[in-house]
Design a protein around this motif. Structure first.
Motif, mmCIF file in Angstrom:
data_model
loop_
_atom_site.group_PDB
_atom_site.id
_atom_site.type_symbol
_atom_site.label_atom_id
_atom_site.label_comp_id
_atom_site.label_asym_id
_atom_site.label_seq_id
_atom_site.Cartn_x
_atom_site.Cartn_y
_atom_site.Cartn_z
ATOM 1 N N GLY A 720 0.792 -1.109 0.025
ATOM 2 C CA GLY A 720 0.011 -0.053 -0.095
ATOM 3 C C GLY A 720 0.718 1.235 -0.071
ATOM 4 N N ILE A 721 1.900 1.286 0.767
ATOM 5 C CA ILE A 721 2.599 2.645 0.989
ATOM 6 C C ILE A 721 3.499 2.818 -0.161
ATOM 7 N N ARG A 722 3.970 1.669 -0.908
ATOM 8 C CA ARG A 722 4.587 1.794 -2.279
ATOM 9 C C ARG A 722 3.704 2.406 -3.332
ATOM 10 N N LEU A 723 2.498 2.103 -3.291
ATOM 11 C CA LEU A 723 1.597 2.461 -4.354
ATOM 12 C C LEU A 723 1.295 4.211 -3.884
ATOM 13 N N VAL A 724 1.138 4.098 -2.863
ATOM 14 C CA VAL A 724 0.925 5.745 -2.285
ATOM 15 C C VAL A 724 2.402 6.749 -2.678
ATOM 16 N N LEU A 725 3.416 6.061 -2.433
ATOM 17 C CA LEU A 725 4.543 6.838 -2.805
ATOM 18 C C LEU A 725 4.593 6.997 -4.361
ATOM 19 N N ALA A 726 4.366 5.956 -5.249
ATOM 20 C CA ALA A 726 4.320 6.137 -6.627
ATOM 21 C C ALA A 726 3.368 7.153 -6.962
ATOM 22 N N GLY A 727 2.014 7.236 -6.519
ATOM 23 C CA GLY A 727 1.219 8.083 -6.938
ATOM 24 C C GLY A 727 1.587 9.686 -6.365
ATOM 25 N N GLY A 728 2.213 9.651 -5.171
ATOM 26 C CA GLY A 728 2.650 10.757 -4.677
ATOM 27 C C GLY A 728 3.857 11.365 -5.614
ATOM 28 N N VAL A 729 4.673 10.579 -6.204
ATOM 29 C CA VAL A 729 5.600 11.146 -7.050
ATOM 30 C C VAL A 729 5.037 11.671 -8.380
ATOM 31 N N VAL A 730 4.100 10.927 -8.862
ATOM 32 C CA VAL A 730 3.440 11.366 -10.071
ATOM 33 C C VAL A 730 2.458 12.727 -9.895
ATOM 34 N N GLY A 731 1.938 12.785 -8.696
ATOM 35 C CA GLY A 731 1.171 14.008 -8.355
ATOM 36 C C GLY A 731 1.883 15.140 -8.043
ATOM 37 N N VAL A 732 2.884 14.866 -7.307
ATOM 38 C CA VAL A 732 4.020 16.244 -7.354
ATOM 39 C C VAL A 732 4.522 16.698 -8.619
ATOM 40 N N ALA A 733 4.834 15.796 -9.452
ATOM 41 C CA ALA A 733 5.227 16.317 -10.799
ATOM 42 C C ALA A 733 4.204 16.721 -11.589
ATOM 43 N N THR A 734 3.147 16.509 -11.468
ATOM 44 C CA THR A 734 1.967 17.231 -12.045
ATOM 45 C C THR A 734 1.591 18.485 -11.184
ATOM 46 N N ALA A 735 1.789 18.306 -10.068
ATOM 47 C CA ALA A 735 1.542 19.885 -9.309
ATOM 48 C C ALA A 735 2.261 20.866 -9.628
ATOM 49 N N LEU A 736 3.622 20.392 -9.956
ATOM 50 C CA LEU A 736 4.638 21.426 -10.299
ATOM 51 C C LEU A 736 4.239 22.362 -11.372
ATOM 52 N N PHE A 737 3.074 21.862 -12.474
ATOM 53 C CA PHE A 737 2.737 22.520 -13.526
ATOM 54 C C PHE A 737 1.344 23.329 -13.312
ATOM 55 N N LEU A 738 0.617 22.368 -12.691
ATOM 56 C CA LEU A 738 -1.009 22.805 -12.503
ATOM 57 C C LEU A 738 -0.986 23.842 -11.438
#
Length: 791
Positions: A720-738
């Motif tokens: 579960g934590i690995r999935l959350v970390l993976a989602g967090g990385v994607v989310g942060v990368a997207t957040a830097l733009f949006l």
């Protein structure tokens, strides 16, 4: 085909009825996203998307420096506005309306030159609009009413030609506008032709023009340069207010909607993200259901069901969920619509938002479209999955194996979307925290605020007496320590900037500074400290020497390295005013301008009196504010016909309003982020639960061979934590733009603020860990014998 669809519909209904938890979770999740999105779109549509109530709005623009143009400048340019079909000068004001037998009433109005409706290309529903000559000095005062104003006055069919006492002036009603018309915002109730004085050099107006047909708004350099050239022929400007520098024209929609556009777009993006999360969540739930039905689907396939029919059954189930969610979402959108309007920083434009049947259909359509997307992923899983191995008992055969991989991807996407929302909310919360941490230089606790307006036709002496005569009544109210009056309260925007010069310093360029007219106890009521010299004394009055108190910023600008006490300032009144004190800087216009020069003068010492006044009352305790506000309103209404009560508030609410749009959007985004965290937790919990269910036999065997419960919990929790970390990385990368969408709402931080992004990921990690722990603990308690027996 119809028969098979009907059969699948009935089967889906029976199946959902036997799985109420799954059904309600999917329906409510989708209803929340679809209903919220429909509500936001319904608010935004009339404000940002629908045409303005002006013909060919793309031809209309507002000239640079709105609110600073004088009647003298407009009349000088009026003979020819090169590149423009027509040009009007106007300003938004609040004026008094006198109705016999009723208290003096305040109405929002717009005073303009005669060309206003020609520029807007707006026709009346009754009568006429302004015509040439209506704005000439000495002409008959005229007024055009809004449809709302006409109806508030009883919808009198004989209203044309009637004289109304507006601002103390009898104005003849010449027209009534249609219900759909508004300008510059829907709260304006009437439009007045203002007499233009060629000697008036007070800058209060904005210039609104319609460009020549075929001209583009972004290609107006030539006409603007011609305007600048004509201004230079007649006027000389100081560097502070130089109108010949950086001429520009702003499209009308941008000028009217510009301040709220970022907040609305940020809210829309946030709601679309929440809808996307709802779709991903529902899709993950359905994939999990498909994973649990592999044996059933394999039997159906063995009995002759084709892939198309199996996919149809899944699509029908998704559409049924979408229909239920649409009905729930429509009710949710309708009930939350007005809450959303109050939560958004719409200001006067909130009256343009309206609740109609389009809201309900939008919610239903959004739900059905979302349901179609929801069905897409499980349908692909069924279409491409291998059903042959589903009856073999393999833990990863067929649909289950593919569903497991798809579920993991959906959870990662869900967490990424949640990080985006949480990051946006975190940015705004940090920005609001920095704004609220600014010291405005005045006391905000325990101060009541009462606003009033006077008719504009009163003489200066009548205005002054009306303002000052009320002071004893307000000072004598129960639980009031002190009372004062000011023509412009801090934190409410600039305004009232007057020219100033220093006697004995001819080398200083004449410039403008904030000028505040106050009564004697003003500094004591608002807690503004006197740094040097003195404040105003009870003995200062109309028969004594005129005095002025300056702030530290003005002292630093005009008297560097010298003592200003005793020096003479010239504001335009004969004789000048002697500086008697220096007070601390105050956020006169907004929270971030405490370094702006300002000076304070006594209301009863000069020959000018404002038509608006704010009374501030220091309460003995914060609990007394409500009673003081009520008693103060009654005192203003008892004063007579010279003061119209405007509104009652407190300095705390004035301070919160000064924080402005970031505070309102932060509150809304925080709520959406909290919902996103809940959806993220549901997604992680559902995926991990399915993961554990599919591996019950595996864990049973491992535990029979000696695997400890702690290792099982760690294995499940780690996934579960690995999935959350993976989602967090994607989310942060997207957040830097949006998150750049929020740039105009931020103060003191950047759109890529590390603490906000880290906080968003940390919040998701905590939520994801808690959501994973429940199925992890359940996996650690599997009985190996029962697990093997079930297989």
């Amino acid at each position: 085909m119809i028969e098979s669809f009907w059969m699948d519909l009935k089967y889906s209904a029976r199946r959902l009825a036997t799985r109420p938890a799954y059904m309600w979770l999917a329906v409510l999740t989708l209803a929340l996203g679809a209903g919220g999105t429909a509500a936001v779109v319904s608010v935004i549509r009339p404000i940002l998307l629908e045409p303005l109530p002006s013909a060919r709005e793309e031809e209309i623009g507002v000239l640079w420096m709105p609110g600073d143009w004088t009647e003298q400048e407009f009349l000088h340019l009026r003979p020819e506005f090169e590149g423009f079909q027509s040009m009007a000068a106007g300003m938004e004001i609040e004026n008094t309306l006198e109705v016999p037998g009723e208290p003096l009433r305040l109405v929002p109005a717009y005073a303009s030159s005669a060309e206003l409706f020609q520029v807007l290309r707006a026709s009346p529903a009754k009568g006429r609009v302004f015509q040439p000559g209506d704005d000439v000095l000495g002409s008959e005062p005229t007024v055009v009413l809004s449809d709302a104003m006409w109806r508030e006055m009883g919808a009198d069919p004989n209203i044309l030609g009637r004289a109304l006492q507006i601002g103390g002036v009898a104005r003849t009603v010449v027209g009534v506008m249609p219900p759909e018309f508004w300008f510059p915002n829907p709260t304006v109730r009437l439009w007045m032709a203002t007499p233009l004085d060629p000697e008036n050099r007070v800058g209060n107006y904005e210039l609104v023009g319609r460009v020549d047909r075929g001209r583009r708004m972004d290609r107006m350099e030539g006409p603007l340069a011609a305007l600048v050239s004509r201004l230079r022929e007649r006027f000389t400007y100081s560097s502070q207010w130089d109108k010949t520098r950086e001429p520009a024209i702003t499209p009308l929609r941008e000028a009217l909607m510009g301040p709220i556009r970022p907040a609305l777009l940020a809210t829309l993006v946030a709601m679309v993200l929440l809808l996307s999360m709802a779709c991903v969540n529902a899709s993950a739930l359905m994939v999990g259901q498909v994973g649990g039905r592999t044996a059933e689907l394999a039997v159906r396939a063995a009995l002759g069901a084709g892939r198309r029919r199996l996919v149809q059954q899944i699509v029908v189930e998704a559409l049924l969920i979408g229909a239920l969610a649409g009905a729930a979402g429509a009710m949710l959108a309708a009930s939350g619509y007005h809450v959303l309007v109050r939560a958004l920083p719409l200001g006067p434009l909130s009256d343009a938002a309206r609740l109609d049947w389009g809201l309900f259909w939008s919610a239903i359509l959004a739900s059905l479209l979302a349901a179609s997307l929801i069905a897409l992923i499980p349908a692909i899983v069924v279409w491409r999955g291998s059903l042959r191995g589903s009856m073999s008992g393999s833990r990863t055969a067929g649909v289950s194996a593919r569903g497991s991989r798809v579920e993991s991807g959906l959870v990662v996407a869900q967490v990424a979307l949640a990080v985006l929302l949480a990051a946006g909310a975190g940015l705004l919360l940090r920005s609001v925290g920095k704004l609220q941490g600014i010291d405005p230089g005045v006391h905000t606790e325990g101060v009541a605020v009462l606003d009033a307006t006077l008719p504009r036709n009163l003489s200066m002496e009548e205005r002054r007496r009306a303002i000052l005569d009320l002071m004893p009544a307000l000072s004598g109210l129960p639980n009031v320590r002190r009372a004062a009056a000011v023509q412009k309260l801090p934190l409410r925007g600039p305004g009232d900037s007057w020219g100033v010069s220093v006697e004995g310093k001819p080398e200083l360029e004449v410039s403008t500074t904030y000028m505040r007219l106050v009564t004697n106890d003003y500094f004591e009521v608002l807690g503004i400290p006197v740094r040097k010299g003195r404040g105003f004394l009870p003995t200062d009055g109309p028969t004594t020497e005129r005095v002025v108190v300056i702030n530290e910023a003005l002292a630093a600008k005009y008297f560097p390295n010298e003592d200003p006490i005793g020096r003479i300032l010239h504001t335009g009144f004969q004789g000048g005013e002697r500086v008697v004190g220096i007070v601390g800087n105050v956020a006169e216009a907004d929270l971030i301008d405490r370094r702006e020069p300002a000076r304070y003068m006594l209301l009863d010492q000069i020959s000018y009196a404002p038509h608006r006044v704010t009374y501030v009352l220091a309460a003995r305790s914060k609990s007394d504010l409500a009673a003081i506000l009520s008693a103060g309103q009654a005192a203003i209404r008892r004063q007579g016909t010279n003061l119209a009560f405007q509104k009652a508030s407190t300095m705390e609410s004035v301070f919160e309003a000064a924080v402005g749009a970031p505070r309102q959007v932060a509150t809304l985004l925080s709520l959406l982020a909290a919902l996103a965290l809940v959806l993220g937790a549901v997604g992680v919990y559902g995926m991990i639960s399915q993961f554990v269910a599919r591996r019950t036999r595996e864990y049973g065997i491992r535990m029979a061979l000696g695997l400890s419960q702690r290792r099982v919990i760690g294995h499940v929790l780690g996934r579960g934590i690995r999935l959350v970390l993976a989602g967090g990385v994607v989310g942060v990368a997207t957040a830097l733009f949006l998150t750049r969408l929020l740039s105009s709402l931020l103060y003191g931080i950047g759109a890529a603020d590390p603490p906000a992004l880290a906080g968003a990921v940390a919040a998701l990690l905590v939520v994801g860990a808690l959501a994973s722990f429940v199925p992890a603990r359940r996996a650690s308690r599997i009985d190996p014998v029962l697990a093997l027996r079930e297989q």
